[in-house]
Design a protein around this motif. Structure first.
Motif, PDB file in Angstrom:
ATOM      1  N   GLU A  20     -62.913   8.052  36.805  1.00 52.85           N
ATOM      2  CA  GLU A  20     -61.342   8.098  36.683  1.00 52.85           C
ATOM      3  C   GLU A  20     -61.025   9.508  37.164  1.00 52.85           C
ATOM      4  OE1 GLU A  20     -60.126   7.495  32.676  1.00 52.85           O
ATOM      5  OE2 GLU A  20     -60.769   5.336  32.731  1.00 52.85           O
TER       6      GLU A  20
ATOM      7  N   TYR B 236     -55.122   2.101  31.765  1.00 52.14           N
ATOM      8  CA  TYR B 236     -55.953   3.262  31.546  1.00 52.14           C
ATOM      9  C   TYR B 236     -55.193   4.601  31.930  1.00 52.14           C
ATOM     10  CZ  TYR B 236     -56.295   2.222  36.446  1.00 52.14           C
ATOM     11  OH  TYR B 236     -55.710   1.957  37.932  1.00 52.14           O
TER      12      TYR B 236
ATOM     13  N   ARG C 238     -55.850   7.769  36.826  1.00 53.97           N
ATOM     14  CA  ARG C 238     -55.293   7.608  35.241  1.00 53.97           C
ATOM     15  C   ARG C 238     -54.116   8.500  35.293  1.00 53.97           C
ATOM     16  NH1 ARG C 238     -60.522  10.964  32.732  1.00 53.97           N
ATOM     17  NH2 ARG C 238     -59.442  12.896  32.569  1.00 53.97           N
TER      18      ARG C 238
END
Length: 286
Positions: free
Chosen positions: A205, A172, A61
């Motif tokens: 993530e 994201y 991310r």
């Protein structure tokens, strides 16, 4: 075992290089290689059907910094800078095109950049303001890959577009810090991610900030001898828990791109699934 560099060199036909992204991120093509053999040409939007409940998708991310600045010399010549890191207030390390020691360029909004000296593979650049981060927010450009900018130039298109600021980010992305996008993630949409989660695919993530190593060409005859420059990473507790759950249940861990892959290789080598856990923050040179 040797890995000759020439085995990885190939020519990309110019007509296959895109000057701009597809209207929809997930409209890109997807090549599927089956473990049992065989290739399939699919659409990226079909990804949820290719993964199984219990699998874990791993995303990076990191968000791209608009670290590219263009400017003009007093003679009118162009200057192109890619800012890497701040060495002191107003003093930055940068890659540069059209620069040399002693040169000063106007980089917009009344701000000037003076080239002081070489610093390894970079230049030391002193700005007339200490708020260089603020200047980048106002005037910085996304550091698009040279092959995209080159294709645009050959097609008579503009070097940069306003929409690049968002299209050269993953949907994201959160933490600013990368000098290039983790491009494998550019094809995901919020709808696609929702479909994956609805199918029972976990999404983890992590963060790896892409650095100067991405721009360093491979010159060693044996690829295995190429020195990767370190990049910082962080694997949050939630991601570690998702990885452990997927492995314990027999699910697959699917890394999205090389940045997620090298982070996972680093933490797995350090015993991320063992107790006590290895540190989940640091630098990797894999």
């Amino acid at each position: 075992m040797r890995y000759p560099r020439q085995d990885y060199e190939f020519e990309v036909p110019d007509e296959l290089v895109a000057a701009e992204p597809a209207p929809r991120r997930d409209a890109s093509r997807l090549l599927v290689l089956r473990r049992a053999g065989g290739l399939e040409h699919r659409a990226f939007s079909e990804l949820p059907g290719l993964l199984s409940p219990g699998d874990c998708l791993v995303l990076n991310r990191s968000r791209v910094v608009p670290a590219r600045l263009t400017g003009r010399k007093a003679t009118g010549g162009a200057v192109d800078l890619l800012l890497l890191s701040e060495s002191a207030p107003g003093l930055w390390r940068a890659l540069g095109v059209g620069v040399k020691p002693g040169l000063t360029a106007d980089v917009g909004d009344g701000v000037s950049a003076s080239i002081e000296a070489r610093d390894g593979e970079a230049w030391l650049v002193r700005f007339s303001t200490h708020d260089v981060a603020g200047h980048l927010k106002r005037r910085g450009l996304p550091p698009l890959p040279p092959y995209i900018r080159g294709k645009r130039k050959r097609a008579g298109l503009g070097d940069a577009r306003p929409e690049d600021h968002e299209r050269y980010q993953t949907v994201y992305s959160r933490e600013h810090g990368s000098l290039a996008a983790p491009t494998a993630g550019l094809h995901y949409t919020p709808e696609l991610l929702a479909a994956l989660k609805a199918r029972g695919v976990a999404v983890a993530e992590l963060v790896l900030h892409v650095g100067l190593g991405t721009f360093k060409p491979v010159v060693a005859d044996d690829v295995a001898e190429h020195v990767m420059l370190p990049e910082s990473y962080e694997v949050p507790q939630a991601a570690r828990d998702s990885l452990r759950a997927a492995k314990a249940a027999g699910g697959r861990v699917v890394a999205v791109g090389t940045t997620a892959t090298r982070t996972l290789e680093t933490v797995f080598a350090g015993g991320v699934l063992a107790e006590p856990t290895a540190p989940l923050r640091g630098e990797t040179s894999l």
